[in-house]
Design a protein around this motif. Structure first.
Motif, PDB file in Angstrom:
ATOM      1  N   SER A 171      18.499  28.651  37.571  1.00 50.32           N
ATOM      2  CA  SER A 171      19.038  27.772  38.608  1.00 50.32           C
ATOM      3  C   SER A 171      20.322  27.130  38.082  1.00 50.32           C
ATOM      4  O   SER A 171      20.622  27.193  36.890  1.00 50.32           O
ATOM      5  N   ASN A 172      21.072  26.506  38.964  1.00 51.53           N
ATOM      6  CA  ASN A 172      22.220  25.723  38.517  1.00 51.53           C
ATOM      7  C   ASN A 172      21.739  24.499  37.744  1.00 51.53           C
ATOM      8  O   ASN A 172      20.638  23.999  37.978  1.00 51.53           O
ATOM      9  N   TRP A 173      22.571  24.004  36.839  1.00 51.67           N
ATOM     10  CA  TRP A 173      22.262  22.749  36.164  1.00 51.67           C
ATOM     11  C   TRP A 173      22.317  21.621  37.189  1.00 51.67           C
ATOM     12  O   TRP A 173      23.241  21.544  37.995  1.00 51.67           O
ATOM     13  N   ILE A 174      21.314  20.732  37.159  1.00 50.81           N
ATOM     14  CA  ILE A 174      21.368  19.502  37.940  1.00 50.81           C
ATOM     15  C   ILE A 174      21.332  18.347  36.945  1.00 50.81           C
ATOM     16  O   ILE A 174      20.591  18.391  35.960  1.00 50.81           O
ATOM     17  N   THR A 175      22.131  17.326  37.189  1.00 46.96           N
ATOM     18  CA  THR A 175      22.402  16.314  36.166  1.00 46.96           C
ATOM     19  C   THR A 175      22.035  14.916  36.623  1.00 46.96           C
ATOM     20  O   THR A 175      22.356  14.503  37.749  1.00 46.96           O
ATOM     21  N   ASN A 176      21.371  14.205  35.725  1.00 49.27           N
ATOM     22  CA  ASN A 176      21.181  12.766  35.867  1.00 49.27           C
ATOM     23  C   ASN A 176      22.227  12.102  34.965  1.00 49.27           C
ATOM     24  O   ASN A 176      22.170  12.221  33.740  1.00 49.27           O
ATOM     25  N   HIS A 177      23.214  11.438  35.557  1.00 47.83           N
ATOM     26  CA  HIS A 177      24.358  10.951  34.803  1.00 47.83           C
ATOM     27  C   HIS A 177      24.038   9.653  34.057  1.00 47.83           C
ATOM     28  O   HIS A 177      23.361   8.772  34.572  1.00 47.83           O
ATOM     29  N   GLY A 178      24.547   9.593  32.837  1.00 47.33           N
ATOM     30  CA  GLY A 178      24.423   8.381  32.045  1.00 47.33           C
ATOM     31  C   GLY A 178      25.429   7.327  32.494  1.00 47.33           C
ATOM     32  O   GLY A 178      26.275   7.572  33.359  1.00 47.33           O
ATOM     33  N   THR A 179      25.348   6.151  31.884  1.00 46.06           N
ATOM     34  CA  THR A 179      26.238   5.037  32.206  1.00 46.06           C
ATOM     35  C   THR A 179      27.569   5.172  31.479  1.00 46.06           C
ATOM     36  O   THR A 179      27.614   5.604  30.325  1.00 46.06           O
ATOM     37  N   LYS A 180      28.650   4.841  32.147  1.00 43.41           N
ATOM     38  CA  LYS A 180      29.974   4.834  31.532  1.00 43.41           C
ATOM     39  C   LYS A 180      30.402   3.393  31.272  1.00 43.41           C
ATOM     40  O   LYS A 180      30.245   2.523  32.130  1.00 43.41           O
ATOM     41  N   ALA A 181      30.913   3.136  30.081  1.00 38.93           N
ATOM     42  CA  ALA A 181      31.403   1.794  29.741  1.00 38.93           C
ATOM     43  C   ALA A 181      32.892   1.710  30.056  1.00 38.93           C
ATOM     44  O   ALA A 181      33.650   2.636  29.736  1.00 38.93           O
ATOM     45  N   ARG A 182      33.323   0.621  30.638  1.00 40.97           N
ATOM     46  CA  ARG A 182      34.735   0.461  30.991  1.00 40.97           C
ATOM     47  C   ARG A 182      35.475  -0.460  30.029  1.00 40.97           C
ATOM     48  O   ARG A 182      36.384  -0.032  29.329  1.00 40.97           O
ATOM     49  N   ASP A 183      35.073  -1.709  29.991  1.00 39.27           N
ATOM     50  CA  ASP A 183      35.829  -2.657  29.161  1.00 39.27           C
ATOM     51  C   ASP A 183      35.013  -3.232  28.010  1.00 39.27           C
ATOM     52  O   ASP A 183      35.564  -3.905  27.138  1.00 39.27           O
ATOM     53  N   LYS A 184      33.716  -2.987  27.969  1.00 40.24           N
ATOM     54  CA  LYS A 184      32.899  -3.495  26.861  1.00 40.24           C
ATOM     55  C   LYS A 184      31.696  -2.579  26.634  1.00 40.24           C
ATOM     56  O   LYS A 184      31.360  -1.746  27.481  1.00 40.24           O
ATOM     57  N   PHE A 185      31.043  -2.761  25.491  1.00 41.23           N
ATOM     58  CA  PHE A 185      29.891  -1.938  25.147  1.00 41.23           C
ATOM     59  C   PHE A 185      28.765  -2.084  26.175  1.00 41.23           C
ATOM     60  O   PHE A 185      28.563  -3.141  26.756  1.00 41.23           O
ATOM     61  N   LYS A 186      28.018  -1.009  26.325  1.00 40.45           N
ATOM     62  CA  LYS A 186      26.752  -1.040  27.044  1.00 40.45           C
ATOM     63  C   LYS A 186      25.654  -0.699  26.040  1.00 40.45           C
ATOM     64  O   LYS A 186      25.775   0.282  25.287  1.00 40.45           O
ATOM     65  N   ILE A 187      24.587  -1.492  26.002  1.00 44.36           N
ATOM     66  CA  ILE A 187      23.507  -1.293  25.041  1.00 44.36           C
ATOM     67  C   ILE A 187      22.201  -1.049  25.798  1.00 44.36           C
ATOM     68  O   ILE A 187      21.869  -1.787  26.729  1.00 44.36           O
ATOM     69  N   PHE A 188      21.488   0.003  25.398  1.00 44.86           N
ATOM     70  CA  PHE A 188      20.228   0.362  26.043  1.00 44.86           C
ATOM     71  C   PHE A 188      19.165   0.597  24.974  1.00 44.86           C
ATOM     72  O   PHE A 188      19.493   0.894  23.828  1.00 44.86           O
ATOM     73  N   PRO A 189      17.843   0.434  25.283  1.00 46.71           N
ATOM     74  CA  PRO A 189      17.271   0.314  26.626  1.00 46.71           C
ATOM     75  C   PRO A 189      17.565  -1.023  27.277  1.00 46.71           C
ATOM     76  O   PRO A 189      17.843  -2.008  26.601  1.00 46.71           O
TER      77      PRO A 189
END
Length: 225
Positions: free
Chosen positions: A123-141
């Motif tokens: 099948s084609n790849w289907i994607t769950n997109h991660g978060t993009k950071a713009r001006d500062k860090f993003k920390i997970f979970p």
């Protein structure tokens, strides 16, 4: 001789009927790729996969599922599964991620093996997109409360062009894991409740310019699922 000829004719007829029924039993699953849908559950760090049951598909059908990370589709999981649809028109399957889904793109593709013969196309790849950071860090979970004794991967997502040099937990640096462009993570095993008065774990990301960003996490022996 006549009886032998009749036997051979009948045998060929049975073989033809059996072969034809096998092909019909496969429906489209032996020739066309499955058509999966993807959903995500961030609180459980899991991806849900569902796909329609083709007409005539057999419960014996096997599906090969691949999961990749990042835009380059680096394969991190590959498994054959055989799933019963029961009375439903849909197959469902769930995968649990060790890394928070927000950290990076996760993609899924699959193919079927009709009666365990040759595979269908992918099948084609289907994607769950991660978060993009713009001006500062993003920390997970992103959860503010984590479970005592669990193994947790913390990730730091940096803005474009920013290089993460360290991630610390309570001021202690851990080995960095390179996840993708601008994304690094650490693995903390057997998470413990802090013994100090304030029961908060501080996770801090630092970049090459010395800029930092921190979040606080509570650790609890009781965890609501």
């Amino acid at each position: 001789m006549r009886n032998v000829r009749l036997f051979c004719i009948n045998l060929l007829g049975l073989c033809f009927l059996f072969s034809n029924s096998q092909t019909e039993g496969c429906g489209d699953s032996g020739s066309l790729p499955p058509k999966p849908n993807i959903s995500h559950f961030s609180d459980k760090q899991s991806l849900g996969l569902s796909w329609p049951r083709n007409q005539g598909a057999s419960e014996r059908n096997v599906y090969e599922i691949q999961i990749s990370r990042t835009e380059n589709h680096a394969i991190i999981y590959n498994r054959n599964v055989s799933i019963s649809a029961g009375d439903s028109a849909q197959y469902t399957w769930t995968w649990l991620s060790d890394l928070p889904l927000e950290c990076v793109d996760h993609s899924v593709r699959m193919r079927s093996f009709c009666h365990q013969t040759g595979p269908s196309p992918w099948s084609n790849w289907i994607t769950n997109h991660g978060t993009k950071a713009r001006d500062k860090f993003k920390i997970f979970p992103s959860q503010s409360v984590l479970k005592e004794g669990s193994n947790v991967m913390f990730c730091c997502v940096a803005p474009v062009g920013v290089n993460i040099t360290s991630i610390t937990l309570r001021g202690i640096p851990y080995p960095l894991l390179n996840i993708g462009d601008g994304v690094k993570a650490i693995l903390v095993s057997n998470l413990a409740i802090p013994t100090n008065l304030i029961k908060i774990l501080s996770v801090t990301c630092t970049d090459s310019a010395g800029k930092t960003s921190s979040v606080g996490k509570f650790v609890s022996c009781k965890f609501i699922t």
